[in-house]
Design an enzyme around this catalytic site. Sequence first.
Site, PDB file in Angstrom:
ATOM      1  N   HIS A 164      -0.956   0.074  -9.819  1.00  0.00           N
ATOM      2  CA  HIS A 164      -1.653  -0.842  -8.881  1.00  0.00           C
ATOM      3  C   HIS A 164      -2.250  -2.056  -9.613  1.00  0.00           C
ATOM      4  CE1 HIS A 164      -3.763  -0.918  -4.715  1.00  0.00           C
ATOM      5  NE2 HIS A 164      -3.564  -2.143  -5.176  1.00  0.00           N
ATOM      6  N   GLU A 176      -3.512   7.443  -4.570  1.00  0.00           N
ATOM      7  CA  GLU A 176      -3.869   6.910  -5.897  1.00  0.00           C
ATOM      8  C   GLU A 176      -5.174   7.517  -6.390  1.00  0.00           C
ATOM      9  OE1 GLU A 176      -3.835   2.635  -5.649  1.00  0.00           O
ATOM     10  OE2 GLU A 176      -1.802   2.641  -4.853  1.00  0.00           O
ATOM     11  N   ARG A 196       0.854  -1.185   0.000  1.00  0.00           N
ATOM     12  CA  ARG A 196       0.000   0.000   0.000  1.00  0.00           C
ATOM     13  C   ARG A 196       0.885   1.229   0.000  1.00  0.00           C
ATOM     14  NH1 ARG A 196      -3.494  -2.614  -1.651  1.00  0.00           N
ATOM     15  NH2 ARG A 196      -5.559  -3.027  -0.790  1.00  0.00           N
TER      16      ARG A 196
HETATM   17  C1  DGY Z   1      -5.511  -6.005  -2.785  1.00  0.00           C
HETATM   18  O1  DGY Z   1      -6.109  -7.063  -2.905  1.00  0.00           O
HETATM   19  O2  DGY Z   1      -5.363  -5.478  -1.695  1.00  0.00           O
HETATM   20  C2  DGY Z   1      -4.996  -5.378  -4.036  1.00  0.00           C
HETATM   21  O3  DGY Z   1      -4.091  -4.374  -3.765  1.00  0.00           O
HETATM   22  C3  DGY Z   1      -6.147  -4.827  -4.848  1.00  0.00           C
HETATM   23  O4  DGY Z   1      -6.855  -3.953  -4.043  1.00  0.00           O
END
Ligand code: DGY
Length: 321
Positions: A287, A269, A240
Amino acid sequence: MKKNQAKVLVTRTLPVAVEARLKASYDVSLNQDDKALSSSELARAMTEYDALVPTVSDRIDSSLLQTPGRQVRIIANIGVGYNNIAIDTARAQGVTVSNTPDVLTDATADIALLLILATTRRAYASERKLRENRWNDFSLTAGLGCSVQGKTLGIIGMGRIGQATAKRAVFGLGMKVIFYNRSQVSNLDFAAKQLHSIDEVMALADVVSIHAPGGGSSPLISAAHIAKLKPSAYLINTARGDCIDQSALIEALSTGQLAGAGLDVYSQEPHVPEALRALDNVSLLPHIGSATLEVRTAMGMLAIDNLDAFFAGTALPSKVV
Ligand code: DGY
């Protein structure tokens, strides 16, 4: 199969097979144009639906969860991460939250590996040179990258995705692995050494890859942690954006405090600062850690399994709260 009368709102377009199952099972509203809902649309949805199927791009904050007249009782998030949801408020309000772990482990570890190789081998700068028609001659010395064989990968967060990444690095790339994890990790089926602090990992690793959940009140990897990296080191983040102090990272990359970075996630993002996009020593992806048809279908199906269990009053396959 008899259709459940529960009203379900899905916030983004899903793979065809997932939408077909939802249509067959629920009174579902799908998002045909894949445009993210505004916060007022989400607030209205909280009072009109029994279940919400959101994802990382939907901010389900405390005030949304406390919308007067809330009807939503379950939030079946599509994503292993759930830092988009105010979990403590959900718990306090008695709203069930589920996520989609496991099914995306390999796909995300693959993207971590891709970024490790792309940054250490300078794939972005090299490809750009070719596409801009600046590749005039083969050279034995221009634009050299760095070999990863025998180098040390530092993993921050040795959960499922951290382990899958480490395993690929050990068996696929011949790297050594050190790691930091809050709790003791044992029974790994590959060689890896657990260290006591993030600082130790930062100081010793040639490549550091982040696999922590995010959502903390401050970045797990602070400016002080980044300052511990060797100037020849690379930082990879597929977890993240809020796991890393992004401004400190950009500063370090711009001033040569570290060699490069490979990022799939960002602190705000889809905004990616121009200062980051302008750098040659970074590989930047939008992402896409879990973005394969197979995995996005499996994530959607797991979210429906959670809805089915919730409305049947049985144990959810992947309940968060
Ligand atoms: C997750 O599964 O957390 C991926 O980053 C997609 O959101």
